[in-house]
Design a protein around this motif. Structure first.
Motif, PDB file in Angstrom:
ATOM      1  N   ALA A   6       2.783  11.681 112.864  1.00  0.00           N
ATOM      2  CA  ALA A   6       3.789  12.683 113.071  1.00  0.00           C
ATOM      3  C   ALA A   6       3.458  13.407 114.258  1.00  0.00           C
ATOM      4  O   ALA A   6       2.478  12.887 115.056  1.00  0.00           O
ATOM      5  CB  ALA A   6       3.672  13.774 111.859  1.00  0.00           C
ATOM      6  N   TRP A  91       3.026  25.084 103.885  1.00  0.00           N
ATOM      7  CA  TRP A  91       2.489  23.753 104.204  1.00  0.00           C
ATOM      8  C   TRP A  91       1.165  23.526 103.667  1.00  0.00           C
ATOM      9  O   TRP A  91       0.311  24.421 104.539  1.00  0.00           O
ATOM     10  CB  TRP A  91       2.825  23.566 105.633  1.00  0.00           C
ATOM     11  N   ILE A  94      -1.850  19.158 105.257  1.00  0.00           N
ATOM     12  CA  ILE A  94      -1.225  18.777 106.768  1.00  0.00           C
ATOM     13  C   ILE A  94      -1.978  17.902 107.215  1.00  0.00           C
ATOM     14  O   ILE A  94      -3.078  18.017 107.928  1.00  0.00           O
ATOM     15  CB  ILE A  94      -0.948  20.253 107.521  1.00  0.00           C
ATOM     16  N   PRO A  96      -0.955  15.243 110.030  1.00  0.00           N
ATOM     17  CA  PRO A  96      -0.132  14.714 111.055  1.00  0.00           C
ATOM     18  C   PRO A  96      -0.398  13.090 111.257  1.00  0.00           C
ATOM     19  O   PRO A  96       0.309  12.207 111.550  1.00  0.00           O
ATOM     20  CB  PRO A  96       0.233  15.463 112.228  1.00  0.00           C
ATOM     21  N   GLY A  99       0.797  11.020 108.802  1.00  0.00           N
ATOM     22  CA  GLY A  99       2.334  11.546 108.532  1.00  0.00           C
ATOM     23  C   GLY A  99       2.744  11.945 107.122  1.00  0.00           C
ATOM     24  O   GLY A  99       3.873  11.738 106.770  1.00  0.00           O
ATOM     25  N   SER A 100       1.802  12.802 106.683  1.00  0.00           N
ATOM     26  CA  SER A 100       1.930  13.262 105.408  1.00  0.00           C
ATOM     27  C   SER A 100       1.846  14.678 105.325  1.00  0.00           C
ATOM     28  O   SER A 100       0.672  15.266 106.039  1.00  0.00           O
ATOM     29  CB  SER A 100       0.992  12.431 104.364  1.00  0.00           C
ATOM     30  N   ILE A 101       2.658  15.486 104.447  1.00  0.00           N
ATOM     31  CA  ILE A 101       2.488  16.979 104.253  1.00  0.00           C
ATOM     32  C   ILE A 101       2.853  17.351 103.041  1.00  0.00           C
ATOM     33  O   ILE A 101       3.681  16.856 102.303  1.00  0.00           O
ATOM     34  CB  ILE A 101       3.424  17.481 105.413  1.00  0.00           C
ATOM     35  N   ALA A 129       9.975  18.811 108.208  1.00  0.00           N
ATOM     36  CA  ALA A 129       9.170  17.668 108.166  1.00  0.00           C
ATOM     37  C   ALA A 129       9.582  16.352 108.580  1.00  0.00           C
ATOM     38  O   ALA A 129       8.895  15.545 109.623  1.00  0.00           O
ATOM     39  CB  ALA A 129       8.434  17.591 106.772  1.00  0.00           C
ATOM     40  N   TYR A 135       7.451  13.217 109.843  1.00  0.00           N
ATOM     41  CA  TYR A 135       6.578  12.834 108.839  1.00  0.00           C
ATOM     42  C   TYR A 135       7.300  11.878 107.941  1.00  0.00           C
ATOM     43  O   TYR A 135       8.388  11.583 107.890  1.00  0.00           O
ATOM     44  CB  TYR A 135       6.392  14.195 107.796  1.00  0.00           C
ATOM     45  N   ARG A 136       6.293  11.116 107.397  1.00  0.00           N
ATOM     46  CA  ARG A 136       6.676   9.656 106.463  1.00  0.00           C
ATOM     47  C   ARG A 136       6.574  10.213 104.962  1.00  0.00           C
ATOM     48  O   ARG A 136       7.198   9.555 104.085  1.00  0.00           O
ATOM     49  CB  ARG A 136       5.630   8.722 106.484  1.00  0.00           C
ATOM     50  N   ASP A 184      10.185   8.904 103.803  1.00  0.00           N
ATOM     51  CA  ASP A 184      10.968   9.004 104.880  1.00  0.00           C
ATOM     52  C   ASP A 184      12.248   7.949 104.476  1.00  0.00           C
ATOM     53  O   ASP A 184      13.559   8.384 104.989  1.00  0.00           O
ATOM     54  CB  ASP A 184      10.717   8.882 106.152  1.00  0.00           C
TER      55      ASP A 184
END
Length: 216
Positions: A6, A91, A94, A96, A99-101, A129, A135-136, A184
């Motif tokens: 991300a 959030w 976190i 990045p 790519g996950s949140i 996101a 983000y994925r 995503d």
């Protein structure tokens, strides 16, 4: 196949919707957030959170400062009609680089619970996101005994992934954690349905929905 991380962690910016505005957590939100917690049923909504209900405005101010000093990034959920903060969410986890949140620490006060305001608060996080930050994976986790939270996750389009048994000790109790996610590849179709449902045309003059949200 190469996978990109991300862009970054979420920054302290305002996210604007039709019904709510998500503002970076600040001391000025403390009085509103304390007030909504004192409404009938407000304390009970802290049952599954990591903390108990605030005991005063000063207590809420301290919590905001402590939260802002940590790694999670919280927002106040402001009702655009009244200008008052009616809830909070953060959030969390976190990552990045992966790519996950996660959306977590959710307290939607009773005036906004089960309304378009709550749905839009979730949507604004997901849209930021996926669409803005790249983000994925967007996560939702809760105590496996928290049936309303699990039902909400399903309603909002999350997929149940399983349960981590004896994952935590919260408020002196063992917690099995239920995991949910949106990835995503699922987001474009979910975004279209969110935007259709959240359109002001989908609500009558009393704020009642004309059609239901159909994400699953």
């Amino acid at each position: 196949m190469s996978v990109k991380p991300a862009k970054s962690a979420p920054e302290r910016i305002v996210l604007e919707g039709h019904y709510v505005r998500l503002e970076p957590f600040e001391r000025r939100h403390a009085a509103d957030l304390f007030a909504v917690s004192t409404l009938p049923g407000g304390v009970e909504r802290y049952r599954w959170l990591f903390s108990d209900a605030p005991t005063s405005v000063a207590d809420m101010e301290v919590r905001i400062e402590q939260t802002n000093a940590g790694s999670d990034r919280y927002v106040a959920i402001v009702d655009k009609a009244s200008g008052r903060a009616l809830g909070q969410q953060g959030w969390m986890r976190i990552r990045p680089e992966h790519g996950s949140i996660e959306i977590g620490g959710v307290y939607w006060g009773l005036p906004m619970a089960r309304t378009q305001m709550a749905t839009e608060a979730l949507y604004l996080f997901a849209r930021h996101a996926f669409d803005d930050l790249g983000y994925r994976r967007f996560e939702w986790k809760c105590n496996n005994r928290n049936e309303p939270s699990k039902a909400a996750a399903t309603r909002f389009g999350f997929t149940h992934e399983g349960v981590f048994r004896q994952d935590m000790i919260i408020k002196g109790e063992s917690r099995d954690t239920a995991w949910f996610s949106i990835v995503d590849g699922e987001w474009p179709a979910l975004r279209t349905e969110y935007e259709r449902w959240l359109s002001p045309d989908n609500f009558d003059d009393a704020g009642q929905q004309k059609t239901k949200l159909a994400l699953r």
